[in-house]
Design a protein around this motif. Structure first.
Motif, mmCIF file in Angstrom:
data_model
loop_
_atom_site.group_PDB
_atom_site.id
_atom_site.type_symbol
_atom_site.label_atom_id
_atom_site.label_comp_id
_atom_site.label_asym_id
_atom_site.label_seq_id
_atom_site.Cartn_x
_atom_site.Cartn_y
_atom_site.Cartn_z
ATOM 1 N N GLY A 138 0.815 -1.211 0.000
ATOM 2 C CA GLY A 138 0.000 0.000 0.000
ATOM 3 C C GLY A 138 0.850 1.262 0.000
ATOM 4 O O GLY A 138 0.354 2.366 -0.214
ATOM 5 N N GLN A 139 2.146 1.090 0.229
ATOM 6 C CA GLN A 139 3.031 2.269 0.274
ATOM 7 C C GLN A 139 3.132 2.918 -1.103
ATOM 8 O O GLN A 139 3.058 4.136 -1.224
ATOM 9 C CB GLN A 139 4.438 1.861 0.724
ATOM 10 C CG GLN A 139 4.515 1.403 2.172
ATOM 11 C CD GLN A 139 4.862 2.542 3.112
ATOM 12 O OE1 GLN A 139 4.636 3.701 2.807
ATOM 13 N NE2 GLN A 139 5.403 2.198 4.267
ATOM 14 N N TRP A 140 3.329 2.081 -2.132
ATOM 15 C CA TRP A 140 3.486 2.659 -3.470
ATOM 16 C C TRP A 140 2.179 3.281 -3.945
ATOM 17 O O TRP A 140 2.153 4.383 -4.491
ATOM 18 C CB TRP A 140 4.001 1.613 -4.456
ATOM 19 C CG TRP A 140 3.835 2.068 -5.890
ATOM 20 C CD1 TRP A 140 3.059 1.503 -6.842
ATOM 21 C CD2 TRP A 140 4.453 3.215 -6.497
ATOM 22 N NE1 TRP A 140 3.137 2.217 -8.018
ATOM 23 C CE2 TRP A 140 3.986 3.277 -7.827
ATOM 24 C CE3 TRP A 140 5.331 4.197 -6.047
ATOM 25 C CZ2 TRP A 140 4.371 4.277 -8.711
ATOM 26 C CZ3 TRP A 140 5.714 5.208 -6.928
ATOM 27 C CH2 TRP A 140 5.240 5.237 -8.247
ATOM 28 N N GLY A 261 20.335 -2.029 2.662
ATOM 29 C CA GLY A 261 18.937 -1.697 2.377
ATOM 30 C C GLY A 261 18.145 -2.977 2.153
ATOM 31 O O GLY A 261 18.718 -4.031 1.849
ATOM 32 N N CYS A 262 16.826 -2.886 2.303
ATOM 33 C CA CYS A 262 15.986 -4.035 1.980
ATOM 34 C C CYS A 262 15.684 -3.999 0.483
ATOM 35 O O CYS A 262 15.721 -2.925 -0.138
ATOM 36 C CB CYS A 262 14.687 -3.995 2.793
ATOM 37 S SG CYS A 262 13.573 -2.655 2.349
ATOM 38 N N VAL A 263 15.393 -5.159 -0.076
ATOM 39 C CA VAL A 263 15.112 -5.229 -1.514
ATOM 40 C C VAL A 263 13.802 -5.957 -1.788
ATOM 41 O O VAL A 263 13.615 -7.107 -1.395
ATOM 42 C CB VAL A 263 16.244 -5.962 -2.270
ATOM 43 C CG1 VAL A 263 15.863 -6.162 -3.729
ATOM 44 C CG2 VAL A 263 17.522 -5.164 -2.191
ATOM 45 N N PRO A 382 7.601 -3.106 7.918
ATOM 46 C CA PRO A 382 8.146 -4.472 7.907
ATOM 47 C C PRO A 382 9.210 -4.673 6.814
ATOM 48 O O PRO A 382 10.139 -5.454 6.997
ATOM 49 C CB PRO A 382 6.923 -5.344 7.629
ATOM 50 C CG PRO A 382 5.767 -4.542 8.117
ATOM 51 C CD PRO A 382 6.123 -3.112 7.872
ATOM 52 N N GLU A 383 9.057 -3.960 5.700
ATOM 53 C CA GLU A 383 10.065 -4.073 4.638
ATOM 54 C C GLU A 383 11.399 -3.533 5.149
ATOM 55 O O GLU A 383 12.436 -4.199 5.093
ATOM 56 C CB GLU A 383 9.636 -3.274 3.394
ATOM 57 C CG GLU A 383 8.415 -3.822 2.673
ATOM 58 C CD GLU A 383 7.090 -3.375 3.310
ATOM 59 O OE1 GLU A 383 7.127 -2.553 4.258
ATOM 60 O OE2 GLU A 383 6.025 -3.863 2.867
ATOM 61 N N ALA A 384 11.339 -2.305 5.679
ATOM 62 C CA ALA A 384 12.561 -1.653 6.162
ATOM 63 C C ALA A 384 13.174 -2.432 7.320
ATOM 64 O O ALA A 384 14.388 -2.387 7.546
ATOM 65 C CB ALA A 384 12.227 -0.226 6.595
HETATM 66 C C1 LIG Z 1 8.698 1.018 3.130
HETATM 67 C C2 LIG Z 1 9.051 0.151 1.971
HETATM 68 N N1 LIG Z 1 10.330 -0.244 1.852
HETATM 69 C C3 LIG Z 1 10.713 -1.029 0.818
HETATM 70 C C4 LIG Z 1 9.806 -1.476 -0.123
HETATM 71 C C5 LIG Z 1 10.276 -2.391 -1.205
HETATM 72 O O1 LIG Z 1 10.295 -1.804 -2.467
HETATM 73 P P1 LIG Z 1 11.646 -1.399 -3.153
HETATM 74 O O2 LIG Z 1 12.526 -2.624 -3.155
HETATM 75 O O3 LIG Z 1 11.286 -0.955 -4.504
HETATM 76 O O4 LIG Z 1 12.246 -0.300 -2.335
HETATM 77 C C6 LIG Z 1 8.474 -1.071 -0.045
HETATM 78 C C7 LIG Z 1 7.497 -1.507 -1.053
HETATM 79 O O5 LIG Z 1 6.347 -1.304 -0.987
HETATM 80 C C8 LIG Z 1 8.107 -0.248 1.043
HETATM 81 O O6 LIG Z 1 6.842 0.136 1.172
#
Ligand SMILES: Cc1ncc(COP(=O)(O)O)c(C=O)c1O
Length: 458
Positions: A138-140, A261-263, A382-384
């Motif tokens: 939902g971030q994008w 960084g996360c990917v 959670p991604e970060a």
């Molecule tokens: C906070 C956040 N970090 C990382 C990502 C991962 O995407 P990207 O690898 O393009 O940075 C997303 C994707 O929605 C995100 O919302």
């Protein structure tokens, strides 16, 4: 104690994006037309993207000027702060110095508006009035809804169903900015309908949602398709992060030994790391670490191959690390990392040994995220949190080796809409997913008949 926050004035917002294609030791291999097997040209992409973005996609210029209307919007939250994580360092008892660039201060809560604003601007310049896109976490979608609203465009978002259900307030946010949001797979497209017919309970995936958004844009002249990651121009737009961080690390009087960084598709990782990789390619010694989920281990377990960017096979063939276009990752909470592929630029740099990757299970990731929240205060997305966990491990490894390292990572967003995931973790209900080799092999059967890339170099 040295400073905690390193900030820059608005005049320090970068005036150019950095395009790493100009400096890569091996250029990425061409994107292919699935019908002809030939490299795609600008005309193939024109129905979906504004020409300016297509030109950026293939540009070999190291620097691309940022138009003033885009920099004017960036002023709403840029430059973002760089923090020295004194309290996390104390919590870990590490001798290493830890820094993080915090992108969660944007109105949408992540790094994603850095490219959403640029894309909306070029769509408007191109004379179109509407954008379609997919969103995982939902971030994008939030970022593009915001940018569309600021530039007066209509916006339709196909939101991966599992996230749509887990995060109703992300939908509210997008609707507040005027976007239309549907759960994917949806009934609105052929791609969505065929997945629903075969798998009525499909949780959805980014691959499926991309098919829907591409089909939507391809069918309407007023609509451009907008992608939040993976493509070269998207990664390039994010380099405002790393350029600012270079200046801020100089203020702090250190240069990082390790950049983390996360990917998911790779955009926040590229945004922070590419300006540092520029230095690495020029001879500086820097370790660059990409962190991914064990449930979707694209870089650590996926081969480098040509594959479709989406499940419905509507996109061109992209040379990248992939788990296969019909791989549907387990519904882990880091929705934005549930993508079967990763950006070609990052894939090539991994192949060339300039970037290394690690994969983590979500319970380990949330354990580190909670340690971070309890020391630094910010609750990571959670991604970060995958990057946070990578840093926690790297600091421990440095201590064990008797080394002191300067570690910089991208805290790409906050987790204020992800508290359900934190609830599950705190209640001991988070499930870890063991991904069997056989499952990956099965998914990779889908790419067996596709063209093969040259052996790593072009
Ligand atoms: C906070 C956040 N970090 C990382 C990502 C991962 O995407 P990207 O690898 O393009 O940075 C997303 C994707 O929605 C995100 O919302």
């Amino acid at each position: 104690m040295t400073e905690t926050k390193f900030t820059l004035p608005e005049s320090a917002i970068p005036e150019r994006w950095y395009n790493i294609q100009a400096d890569m030791p091996n250029a990425p291999q061409p994107v292919l037309h699935p019908g002809t097997g030939q490299p795609v040209g600008p005309d193939d992409l024109a129905p979906l993207f504004p020409m300016e973005l297509i030109l950026q996609e293939v540009s070999q210029d190291a620097e691309i000027p940022i138009p003033d209307p885009i920099r004017d919007v960036y002023r709403l939250w840029r430059p973002t702060p760089l923090y020295r994580a004194h309290r996390l360092e104390a919590e870990l008892g590490t001798r290493s110095h830890i820094y993080y660039k915090y992108e969660g201060v944007s109105p949408a809560g992540s790094h994603k508006p850095n490219t959403a604003v640029a894309q909306a601007y070029y769509v408007k310049q191109d004379g179109r009035t509407r954008v379609s896109t997919e969103t995982g976490a939902g971030q994008w979608g939030s970022a593009l809804a915001l940018a569309s609203c600021l530039f007066g465009l209509e916006c339709k978002v196909y939101m991966v169903k599992i996230s749509y259900e887990q995060k109703p307030y992300r939908r509210s946010m997008m609707e507040t900015w005027g976007a239309e949001v549907v759960p994917s797979p949806s009934e609105d497209t052929q791609a969505g309908r065929s997945v629903r017919a075969e798998h009525p309970d499909s949780p959805g995936s980014l691959g499926i949602a991309i098919s829907e958004a591409v089909e939507d844009a391809a069918g309407r002249e007023d609509t451009a398709y907008s992608l939040g990651s993976v493509l070269n121009h998207v990664l390039t737009h994010q380099t405002v992060i790393g350029q600012e961080a270079l200046a801020q690390m100089e203020q702090a009087g250190e240069f990082p030994d390790l950049v983390v960084g996360c990917v998911g598709g790779g955009s926040n990782f590229a945004g922070l790391s590419f300006p540092f990789l520029r230095e690495k390619i020029a001879g500086k010694e820097i370790d660059v670490l990409a962190c991914e989920p064990a449930a979707c281990p694209t870089l650590t377990r996926g081969p480098f191959a040509y594959d479709f960017g989406d499940t419905g096979q509507l996109t061109p063939l992209v040379p990248m690390h992939t788990l296969g276009h019909d791989f549907v990752p387990a519904p882990i909470h880091a929705g934005g990392l549930r993508y079967h592929g990763v950006a070609p630029l990052i894939s090539q740099l991994v192949l060339d040994g300039l970037i290394r990757a690690e994969a983590y299970t979500q319970s380990d990731v949330f354990a580190s995220a909670v340690r971070f929240a309890r020391s630094e205060g910010i609750i990571p997305a959670p991604e970060a949190a995958h990057a946070v966990h990578g840093v926690v491990q790297a600091a421990a490894a440095a201590d064990e080796a008797g080394e002191q390292r300067a570690i910089l990572f991208n805290l790409s967003g906050h987790g204020h809409f992800d508290l359900g995931a934190y609830d599950a973790y705190l209640a001991g209900k988070l499930e870890d997913v063991a991904l069997a080799d056989e499952e990956i092999e099965r998914a990779l059967e889908a790419i067996e008949a596709l063209p093969k890339p040259a052996a790593g170099v072009s």
